[in-house]
Motif scaffolding. Structure first.
Motif, PDB file in Angstrom:
ATOM      1  N   LEU A 178       2.563 -12.624  31.541  1.00 45.27           N
ATOM      2  CA  LEU A 178       2.891 -11.228  31.255  1.00 45.27           C
ATOM      3  C   LEU A 178       3.720 -11.115  29.990  1.00 45.27           C
ATOM      4  N   SER A 179       4.696 -12.039  29.866  1.00 44.75           N
ATOM      5  CA  SER A 179       5.546 -12.022  28.682  1.00 44.75           C
ATOM      6  C   SER A 179       4.730 -12.301  27.431  1.00 44.75           C
ATOM      7  N   THR A 180       3.795 -13.250  27.510  1.00 47.02           N
ATOM      8  CA  THR A 180       2.957 -13.584  26.355  1.00 47.02           C
ATOM      9  C   THR A 180       2.066 -12.420  25.971  1.00 47.02           C
ATOM     10  N   LEU A 181       1.465 -11.757  26.969  1.00 47.85           N
ATOM     11  CA  LEU A 181       0.582 -10.626  26.712  1.00 47.85           C
ATOM     12  C   LEU A 181       1.349  -9.470  26.097  1.00 47.85           C
ATOM     13  N   SER A 182       2.555  -9.191  26.610  1.00 41.71           N
ATOM     14  CA  SER A 182       3.356  -8.094  26.091  1.00 41.71           C
ATOM     15  C   SER A 182       3.781  -8.363  24.662  1.00 41.71           C
ATOM     16  N   SER A 183       4.131  -9.602  24.343  1.00 44.67           N
ATOM     17  CA  SER A 183       4.482  -9.951  22.963  1.00 44.67           C
ATOM     18  C   SER A 183       3.288  -9.749  22.046  1.00 44.67           C
ATOM     19  N   SER A 184       2.121 -10.119  22.524  1.00 43.65           N
ATOM     20  CA  SER A 184       0.901  -9.926  21.731  1.00 43.65           C
ATOM     21  C   SER A 184       0.618  -8.441  21.541  1.00 43.65           C
ATOM     22  N   ALA A 185       0.814  -7.682  22.639  1.00 43.68           N
ATOM     23  CA  ALA A 185       0.598  -6.237  22.534  1.00 43.68           C
ATOM     24  C   ALA A 185       1.553  -5.631  21.533  1.00 43.68           C
ATOM     25  N   TYR A 232      -6.792   7.037  19.043  1.00 45.98           N
ATOM     26  CA  TYR A 232      -5.988   5.873  18.654  1.00 45.98           C
ATOM     27  C   TYR A 232      -4.703   5.825  19.488  1.00 45.98           C
ATOM     28  N   HIS A 233      -4.069   6.963  19.660  1.00 45.29           N
ATOM     29  CA  HIS A 233      -2.841   7.023  20.451  1.00 45.29           C
ATOM     30  C   HIS A 233      -3.090   6.634  21.911  1.00 45.29           C
ATOM     31  N   LEU A 234      -4.227   7.034  22.433  1.00 47.30           N
ATOM     32  CA  LEU A 234      -4.554   6.644  23.815  1.00 47.30           C
ATOM     33  C   LEU A 234      -4.622   5.123  23.938  1.00 47.30           C
ATOM     34  N   PHE A 235      -5.229   4.481  22.974  1.00 49.50           N
ATOM     35  CA  PHE A 235      -5.331   3.020  23.031  1.00 49.50           C
ATOM     36  C   PHE A 235      -3.955   2.366  22.955  1.00 49.50           C
ATOM     37  N   VAL A 236      -3.102   2.866  22.049  1.00 51.97           N
ATOM     38  CA  VAL A 236      -1.756   2.310  21.941  1.00 51.97           C
ATOM     39  C   VAL A 236      -1.009   2.485  23.267  1.00 51.97           C
ATOM     40  N   ARG A 237      -1.168   3.653  23.884  1.00 55.89           N
ATOM     41  CA  ARG A 237      -0.524   3.890  25.182  1.00 55.89           C
ATOM     42  C   ARG A 237      -1.047   2.933  26.242  1.00 55.89           C
ATOM     43  N   SER A 238      -2.326   2.608  26.151  1.00 54.23           N
ATOM     44  CA  SER A 238      -2.908   1.703  27.147  1.00 54.23           C
ATOM     45  C   SER A 238      -2.303   0.302  27.034  1.00 54.23           C
ATOM     46  N   LEU A 239      -1.932  -0.092  25.816  1.00 53.54           N
ATOM     47  CA  LEU A 239      -1.313  -1.409  25.626  1.00 53.54           C
ATOM     48  C   LEU A 239       0.094  -1.453  26.205  1.00 53.54           C
ATOM     49  N   THR A 240       0.759  -0.294  26.277  1.00 49.58           N
ATOM     50  CA  THR A 240       2.116  -0.247  26.828  1.00 49.58           C
ATOM     51  C   THR A 240       2.120   0.035  28.329  1.00 49.58           C
ATOM     52  N   TYR A 293      -8.620 -11.686  23.451  1.00 50.64           N
ATOM     53  CA  TYR A 293      -9.618 -11.188  24.393  1.00 50.64           C
ATOM     54  C   TYR A 293      -9.015 -10.155  25.344  1.00 50.64           C
ATOM     55  N   SER A 294      -7.766 -10.383  25.783  1.00 47.00           N
ATOM     56  CA  SER A 294      -7.110  -9.435  26.689  1.00 47.00           C
ATOM     57  C   SER A 294      -6.880  -8.089  26.005  1.00 47.00           C
ATOM     58  N   ILE A 295      -6.446  -8.129  24.744  1.00 48.77           N
ATOM     59  CA  ILE A 295      -6.207  -6.892  23.993  1.00 48.77           C
ATOM     60  C   ILE A 295      -7.510  -6.123  23.798  1.00 48.77           C
ATOM     61  N   ILE A 296      -8.562  -6.841  23.394  1.00 40.64           N
ATOM     62  CA  ILE A 296      -9.858  -6.184  23.164  1.00 40.64           C
ATOM     63  C   ILE A 296     -10.439  -5.664  24.468  1.00 40.64           C
ATOM     64  N   ASP A 297     -10.186  -6.359  25.565  1.00 41.08           N
ATOM     65  CA  ASP A 297     -10.657  -5.882  26.867  1.00 41.08           C
ATOM     66  C   ASP A 297     -10.015  -4.536  27.203  1.00 41.08           C
ATOM     67  N   VAL A 298      -8.701  -4.412  26.915  1.00 36.35           N
ATOM     68  CA  VAL A 298      -8.006  -3.134  27.130  1.00 36.35           C
ATOM     69  C   VAL A 298      -8.613  -2.054  26.232  1.00 36.35           C
ATOM     70  N   LEU A 299      -8.878  -2.404  24.984  1.00 34.93           N
ATOM     71  CA  LEU A 299      -9.488  -1.461  24.040  1.00 34.93           C
ATOM     72  C   LEU A 299     -10.840  -0.974  24.545  1.00 34.93           C
ATOM     73  N   ASN A 300     -11.702  -1.915  24.950  1.00 34.58           N
ATOM     74  CA  ASN A 300     -13.043  -1.547  25.420  1.00 34.58           C
ATOM     75  C   ASN A 300     -12.975  -0.668  26.666  1.00 34.58           C
ATOM     76  N   THR A 301     -12.068  -0.989  27.575  1.00 35.16           N
ATOM     77  CA  THR A 301     -11.940  -0.188  28.797  1.00 35.16           C
ATOM     78  C   THR A 301     -11.519   1.237  28.472  1.00 35.16           C
ATOM     79  N   THR A 302     -10.548   1.384  27.585  1.00 35.82           N
ATOM     80  CA  THR A 302     -10.061   2.722  27.209  1.00 35.82           C
ATOM     81  C   THR A 302     -11.163   3.547  26.557  1.00 35.82           C
ATOM     82  N   ILE A 318      -2.521 -12.420  16.100  1.00 35.86           N
ATOM     83  CA  ILE A 318      -2.183 -12.889  17.443  1.00 35.86           C
ATOM     84  C   ILE A 318      -3.088 -14.055  17.822  1.00 35.86           C
ATOM     85  N   ASP A 319      -2.646 -14.829  18.836  1.00 35.66           N
ATOM     86  CA  ASP A 319      -3.421 -15.990  19.282  1.00 35.66           C
ATOM     87  C   ASP A 319      -4.763 -15.561  19.835  1.00 35.66           C
ATOM     88  N   VAL A 320      -5.745 -16.425  19.681  1.00 34.76           N
ATOM     89  CA  VAL A 320      -7.101 -16.133  20.157  1.00 34.76           C
ATOM     90  C   VAL A 320      -7.110 -15.917  21.660  1.00 34.76           C
TER      91      VAL A 320
END
Length: 396
Positions: free
Chosen positions: A26-33, A75-83, A138-147, A132-134
């Motif tokens: 979780l910490s790694t994903l949040s740092s990447s986000a 764009y704002h919706l996607f940023v909100r989804s990362l948080t 994938y996790s970030i793009i997965d959130v993007l695609n879902t949104t 960000i690390d490879v």
């Protein structure tokens, strides 16, 4: 549009809520986000500009100026989804707004889907450059695609619902209008017999003269004119019965050319009545309309005008003018025949009201319906010197 994020406050909120003290996933994903958000915020204007330069917007789209606004909101919706602070209701709210705009603009929904996918692809391109690390990419793009997929799904779903409702309302209106027209036809049938019989009787009489050997060229001209009049009456009759959509057979019509054609058609009646035509065309551009229906309106009013001025002694005159008034085209058809009584003016466009002994009372009613169908209106003024029919049509 959703409020813009302030970088410092946004980073602090993410740090407090989502960054753990250990090296957990979780910490790694949040740092990447956090890193992705910092990168996107730094390049936000570039993203919007690139999306705007490559998306497809129809030039007749009435909401084309809102495209950058909607892109920024997405764009704002996607940023909100990362948080992890984005709710499904917020996605649906924006999807509902955009769907209503697409439905009102009456633009192919495929253009909208293409533009959403384009924005999604551009965002992925920017994310790939965030460093960000490879394994986290994938996790970030997965959130993007879902949104984006949820947004597209709800927008297309709402758009489909709106278009189906609109189609059902049109079908209901057309069916109801058709029933009313059929009812009118039943009442019209008997009175139209007289108008059909008169030109047929004339044609039959001159045909007999031709058969007897009296081959006067004038007879053929009269026969042609009477048949044209009969064809016009039949067209008028059929117009009241047919089912049609408003936009059917519309095209750019040059009014001055249409009027010239009509004057040629009614020339025998003008010559017979010793009637002078006075024209004044200050507007000579095209109007987007059904040529046949406008022709029917002008012929009907001009034939009525001919009948009116024949009741007067010379000079007998009919005036035709066309001019622009703001976003409207005004066509005036006037005559110096007898004044129409004030009480008659109030009912002149109602069906079956007529002052003619063998008239049907349907002509001006059909004219009114045709002009209203084109988004315009028609009215009439009359005094001792002149009777005028003013037709107003919107400029395409």
């Amino acid at each position: 549009m959703l409020d813009s994020f302030h970088d410092t406050r946004l980073i602090k909120r993410i740090d407090i809520n989502f960054l753990g003290e250990d090296d957990s996933p979780l910490s790694t994903l949040s740092s990447s986000a956090l890193k992705v958000i910092e990168h996107l915020e730094a390049n936000r204007e570039q993203f919007i500009e690139e999306w705007k330069n490559h998306n497809y917007i129809h030039e007749e789209d009435i909401y084309k100026d809102r495209a950058p606004e909607n892109a920024l909101a997405m764009y704002h919706l996607f940023v909100r989804s990362l948080t992890h602070t984005l709710s499904l209701q917020e996605i649906q709210k924006l999807a509902d707004k955009v769907a209503h705009e697409r439905a009102e603009a009456n633009i192919n929904i495929g253009d909208f889907v293409y533009n959403v996918n384009l924005g999604q692809s551009i965002l992925i391109h920017f994310i790939n450059r965030s460093g960000i690390d490879v394994k986290d990419l994938y996790s970030i793009i997965d959130v993007l695609n879902t949104t984006f997929n949820e947004f597209t799904y709800y927008a297309v779903k709402k758009y489909t619902e709106l278009k189906e409702k609109d189609l059902q309302e049109k079908v209901l209106y057309i069916n109801q209008s058709h029933k009313e027209r059929l009812s009118l036809l039943g009442q019209m049938s008997s009175s139209f017999v007289h108008e059909f019989r008169n030109p047929l009787t004339s044609v039959m009489g001159f045909v007999k003269l031709l058969k007897s050997g009296k081959n006067e060229p004038m007879y053929l001209d009269i026969i042609e004119h009477e048949l044209s009049q009969l064809n016009f009456r039949i067209t008028q009759f059929l117009h009241t019965s047919k089912i049609e959509f408003v936009e059917k057979n519309k095209k750019d019509v040059i009014l001055i050319l249409l009027i010239d054609e009509i004057l040629d058609f009614i020339y025998p009646s003008l010559l017979d009545g010793d009637i002078e035509i006075v024209t004044d065309f200050k507007y000579t551009k095209a109007v987007h309309a059904s040529e046949d229906e406008l022709k029917q309106v002008f012929i009907n009013i001009l034939l009525n005008s001919i009948d009116a001025v024949k009741l007067m002694s010379s000079p007998r005159k009919i005036y035709i003018s066309c001019q622009k008034e703001e976003q409207t085209i005004k066509i005036s058809l006037s005559n110096n025949g007898p004044a129409i009584p004030e009480h008659t003016l109030k009912t002149i466009f109602e069906p079956f009201y007529t002052t003619k002994e063998l008239g049907t009372g349907i002509g001006l009613y059909v004219c009114k319906k045709i002009i209203e169908k084109h988004g315009g209106h028609i009215d009439c003024q009359s005094d001792a010197t002149r009777t005028t029919f003013d037709i107003y049509l919107p400029i395409a």
